[in-house]
Write a protein that holds these residues in place. Structure first.
Motif, PDB file in Angstrom:
ATOM      1  N   THR A  67      41.994  46.738  43.270  1.00  0.00           N
ATOM      2  CA  THR A  67      42.014  45.285  43.172  1.00  0.00           C
ATOM      3  C   THR A  67      43.237  44.827  42.373  1.00  0.00           C
ATOM      4  OG1 THR A  67      40.622  45.378  41.188  1.00  0.00           O
ATOM      5  CG2 THR A  67      39.506  45.099  43.313  1.00  0.00           C
TER       6      THR A  67
ATOM      7  N   SER B  36      43.249  42.375  40.315  1.00  0.00           N
ATOM      8  CA  SER B  36      42.783  42.007  38.975  1.00  0.00           C
ATOM      9  C   SER B  36      41.536  42.804  38.629  1.00  0.00           C
ATOM     10  CB  SER B  36      42.481  40.506  38.904  1.00  0.00           C
ATOM     11  OG  SER B  36      41.847  40.177  37.679  1.00  0.00           O
ATOM     12  N   LEU B  37      41.474  43.277  37.388  1.00  0.00           N
ATOM     13  CA  LEU B  37      40.280  43.978  36.934  1.00  0.00           C
ATOM     14  C   LEU B  37      39.078  43.045  36.845  1.00  0.00           C
ATOM     15  CD1 LEU B  37      41.816  46.208  34.135  1.00  0.00           C
ATOM     16  CD2 LEU B  37      40.675  47.040  36.186  1.00  0.00           C
ATOM     17  N   TYR B  38      39.357  41.744  36.673  1.00  0.00           N
ATOM     18  CA  TYR B  38      38.263  40.797  36.520  1.00  0.00           C
ATOM     19  C   TYR B  38      37.492  40.589  37.822  1.00  0.00           C
ATOM     20  CZ  TYR B  38      40.728  39.800  32.181  1.00  0.00           C
ATOM     21  OH  TYR B  38      41.342  39.921  30.967  1.00  0.00           O
ATOM     22  N   THR B  39      38.099  40.950  38.956  1.00  0.00           N
ATOM     23  CA  THR B  39      37.410  40.797  40.241  1.00  0.00           C
ATOM     24  C   THR B  39      36.762  42.095  40.702  1.00  0.00           C
ATOM     25  OG1 THR B  39      39.435  41.317  41.495  1.00  0.00           O
ATOM     26  CG2 THR B  39      39.043  39.000  40.928  1.00  0.00           C
ATOM     27  N   LEU B  40      36.813  43.116  39.862  1.00  0.00           N
ATOM     28  CA  LEU B  40      36.328  44.433  40.260  1.00  0.00           C
ATOM     29  C   LEU B  40      34.853  44.398  40.662  1.00  0.00           C
ATOM     30  CD1 LEU B  40      36.883  47.542  40.383  1.00  0.00           C
ATOM     31  CD2 LEU B  40      36.051  47.636  38.035  1.00  0.00           C
TER      32      LEU B  40
ATOM     33  N   GLN C 160      32.872  53.689  41.979  1.00  0.00           N
ATOM     34  CA  GLN C 160      33.992  53.405  41.095  1.00  0.00           C
ATOM     35  C   GLN C 160      34.786  54.679  40.803  1.00  0.00           C
ATOM     36  OE1 GLN C 160      32.697  51.652  37.439  1.00  0.00           O
ATOM     37  NE2 GLN C 160      32.190  49.673  38.345  1.00  0.00           N
TER      38      GLN C 160
ATOM     39  N   TYR D 181      40.600  51.214  31.095  1.00  0.00           N
ATOM     40  CA  TYR D 181      40.608  49.770  30.904  1.00  0.00           C
ATOM     41  C   TYR D 181      39.279  49.257  30.344  1.00  0.00           C
ATOM     42  CZ  TYR D 181      44.607  50.242  34.037  1.00  0.00           C
ATOM     43  OH  TYR D 181      45.797  50.623  34.619  1.00  0.00           O
TER      44      TYR D 181
ATOM     45  N   MET E  64      36.462  49.502  31.590  1.00  0.00           N
ATOM     46  CA  MET E  64      35.687  48.903  32.675  1.00  0.00           C
ATOM     47  C   MET E  64      34.637  49.865  33.197  1.00  0.00           C
ATOM     48  SD  MET E  64      36.934  45.880  32.980  1.00  0.00           S
ATOM     49  CE  MET E  64      36.339  45.299  34.560  1.00  0.00           C
TER      50      MET E  64
END
Length: 335
Positions: free
Chosen positions: A209, A211-215, A229, A237, A239
């Motif tokens: 992705t 952005s990591l925020y949309t993972l 994942q 990160y 995450m």
């Protein structure tokens, strides 16, 4: 420059020794802070690149994707890149000294070869659909022809197709593990997807992705029968639930930065305290001729600003240069 600023500047110039000592303190503090943060960032980047080399430069893996699902993922603007492993079927041979059981036969594209980790033991990667790379559990030699009878992955047919391939490389099997949690890892034979590789049974899609925020949003996308994942890379990160090592590195970095900041603040504060003490008589004279407390504080801030303008950039440059030299020396020693 107003009259108080001129007086402050002349006072700094007159007391060169004190001014130089304070500037050196600022330089050393900034250099140490820059060196520590740069070193931590370099170590972190090194670890991230190592994990990507080991597992691949992707965040999510979609299993059992159809042609339509793969095309939808490939066109999704939220992905930085999408790599495709076309599952062609299974190869089974039980005449090995150590029976290898079923081996996945797959075709991969250029994107896959660029971003995924395929550690070769010998040989090279395939350049057309008549060449293959085999896992190290197989005993065939590089350069030899190999007849593969491929059975379909999701039908009851005995054989989907047969073809003679040339073995051009042998790869470690650690990459070829299936993430679906099966009892046995899926060993994989790879060929090149040039359009003549045969019919694809399903796609194994590796996506990163932007952005990591949309993972977590993309984990819910219908781009396959299951999604997994890349926990090793995502742990870098924070995450993933498996990031104890990275918390330790971050914790050490924060502790070091905290110590440096405390020492720096103490050093600079003491230096300015001495400077202010030496200028007490000057402040009294300025007050007697009408200077307000606000103007005097502004004079002190001007001195701090002037010292910072000289000291901080030099300290940042010194710290970066020293750590860059040390890292380059360390790299040359390892090489």
């Amino acid at each position: 420059m107003n009259i108080l600023s001129k007086v402050t500047w002349k006072s700094m110039w007159k007391n060169k020794t004190r001014t130089i000592v304070v500037i050196i303190g600022v330089i050393l503090s900034a250099a140490l802070f820059m060196a520590v943060t740069t070193a931590v960032n370099s170590i972190w980047n090194y670890i991230v690149r190592g994990e990507m080399y080991y597992t691949g430069n992707y965040f999510l893996q979609y299993e059992g994707a159809t042609d339509e699902q793969f095309e939808a993922a490939r066109k999704d603007p939220g992905f930085a890149h999408v790599a495709d492993m076309q599952i062609m079927g299974f190869y089974h041979r039980g005449d090995e000294p150590d029976p290898i059981g079923s081996v996945v036969f797959a075709a991969v594209d250029d994107t896959f070869l660029d971003i995924m980790s395929i550690p070769l033991i010998e040989g090279r990667m395939p350049e057309n659909s008549s060449e293959i790379v085999i896992p190290e559990c197989m005993t065939d030699a590089v350069g030899e022809p190999l007849m593969l009878a491929i059975s379909p992955a999701y039908t009851d047919m005995t054989i989907a197709f047969e073809k003679i391939y040339t073995v051009v490389g042998v790869a470690k099997t650690r990459f070829f593990n299936d993430l679906s949690g099966g009892a046995l890892p899926h060993r994989t034979i790879l060929t090149y997807a040039d359009g003549d590789q045969g019919q694809c049974q399903s796609h194994r899609v590796f996506a990163k992705t932007r952005s990591l925020y949309t993972l977590f949003v993309y984990e819910q996308k219908n781009y396959g029968q299951a999604v997994f994942q890349n926990t090793e890379v995502l742990s870098m990160y924070a995450m993933s639930d498996n990031y104890n090592r990275d918390k330790m590195i971050l914790g050490l970095a924060l502790i070091l930065c905290g110590i440096i900041m405390a020492v720096s603040i103490s050093l600079i504060s003491n230096a300015f305290s001495i400077a202010v003490s030496e200028r007490t008589r000057q402040f009294g004279l300025l007050s007697s001729i009408g200077a307000t407390k606000k103007q005097i504080r502004k004079s002190v801030r001007f001195e701090a600003f002037s010292i910072g303008v000289f000291g901080i950039p030099l300290g940042v440059l010194l710290g970066y240069s020293v750590i860059a030299l040390l890292l380059e020396t360390f790299k040359s020693v390892l090489m």
